[in-house]
Scaffold this active site. Sequence first.
Site, PDB file in Angstrom:
ATOM      1  NE  ARG A   1      10.194  62.194  37.209  1.00 15.03           N
ATOM      2  CZ  ARG A   1      10.618  61.934  35.972  1.00 15.03           C
ATOM      3  NH1 ARG A   1      10.237  62.510  35.119  1.00 15.03           N
ATOM      4  NH2 ARG A   1      11.932  61.155  36.065  1.00 15.03           N
ATOM      5  CB  CYS A   2       7.325  69.251  34.873  1.00 19.45           C
ATOM      6  SG  CYS A   2       6.095  67.865  34.172  1.00 19.45           S
ATOM      7  CG  MET A   3       8.259  73.204  37.344  1.00 24.45           C
ATOM      8  SD  MET A   3       7.631  74.494  38.139  1.00 24.45           S
ATOM      9  CE  MET A   3       7.255  73.576  39.701  1.00 24.45           C
ATOM     10  N   GLY A  33       4.311  70.230  36.816  1.00 24.83           N
ATOM     11  CA  GLY A  33       4.441  70.178  38.102  1.00 24.83           C
ATOM     12  C   GLY A  33       5.857  69.911  38.691  1.00 24.83           C
ATOM     13  CG  ASN A  75       4.929  66.527  37.087  1.00 29.94           C
ATOM     14  OD1 ASN A  75       5.658  67.232  37.403  1.00 29.94           O
ATOM     15  ND2 ASN A  75       5.587  65.394  36.281  1.00 29.94           N
TER      16      ASN A  75
END
Length: 409
Positions: A398-400, A396, A353
């Site tokens: 990208r998720c955040m 990770g 990620n």
Amino acid sequence: MSSHPIQVFSEIGKLKKVMLHRPGKELENLLPDYLERLLFDDIPFLEDAQKEHDAFAQALRDEGIEVLYLEQLAAESLTSPEIRDQFIEEYLDEANIRDRQTKVAIRELLHGIKDNQELVEKTMAGIQKVELPEIPDEAKDLTDLVESEYPFAIDPMPNLYFTRDPFATIGNAVSLNHMFADTRNRETLYGKYIFKYHPVYGGKVDLVYNREEDTRIEGGDELVLSKDVLAVGISQRTDAASIEKLLVNIFKKNVGFKKVLAFEFANNRKFMHLDTVFTMVDYDKFTIHPEIEGDLHVYSVTYENEKLKIVEEKGDLAELLAQNLGVEKVHLIRCGGGNIVAAAREQWNDGSNTLTIAPGVVVVYDRNTVTNKILEEYGLRLIKIRGSELVRGRGGPRCMSMPFEREEV
């Protein structure tokens, strides 16, 4: 480049503006007995999670990226008393409050908060029953008696620091998502107000999906590979029917994309979104978790004669990507180097990620040492951040993050 407030036509163009959410008191309302209900596996330590998140934000600023915050944008969207009141009522309506007395008490509590950002952060944190006036025993209804041990009048939203999922920026448009779980679907209310009322973004962005839809889609399954090609995951969190609705809207509104690659892969929490197993890190390079490759099905979707045309792709994934991206060869960089133990451990800790902030420049968790070494061997520049507490939410870099503006590539 156009002056449109949302400009995201790739996964790799130099990132200019991004939206985050700094973890707040919602994490302190996580309890062991209710982790599954709130989609968590563990309880992060808020103080350290905030330090890690602040370091993440600073690393982005150090690269010249403007950092916006969800809580600030939402607060700035409450531009009149009428809109503020409307926001409170919608929040209450979606909070699954079962008895009238509790709803009245919460309404009074929220109206008593005069600062808009403080109000927004309170709605995010959730409301414990002990914060409200106690209901006399003789006035309690059956719901009060049956649920007397449950500590919350309104659940917290601890997943909010994963800003990738409630909505997704696609070209100049936004997919305002209907999410997999009730506990997260409430998060999309903030996006609704930002894109309806915010002084910069309100009324200026086409919606290609709406939170009122009855099928599920999340931003971790929506990847912008190029100005012509999207990738969308069919996953634990995103329905195939949602993808069809999204694509029809994208093609009808002429958002600019010509084809979508739909990735169908294992339906489980380990691989909850496409971006937990597959991300683009350069013009011709992707990270991938090797465990999904055997069961992966890819469908090419186009729009012809006012209907979707769907073709299952049978060939090699790297060749398919190269063909669609117009590059000679695509390199698939396997999480954990293909070693079954390292791959499983590092995928669980979001080694796949990555957040690409420019071609070949990616933000990663420092803990995924095997995958990070391989990425560097492929010539990528890594910006490593700590995530010992942040990773407990299973997400990770990208998720955040939710890009609002990237340079064209």
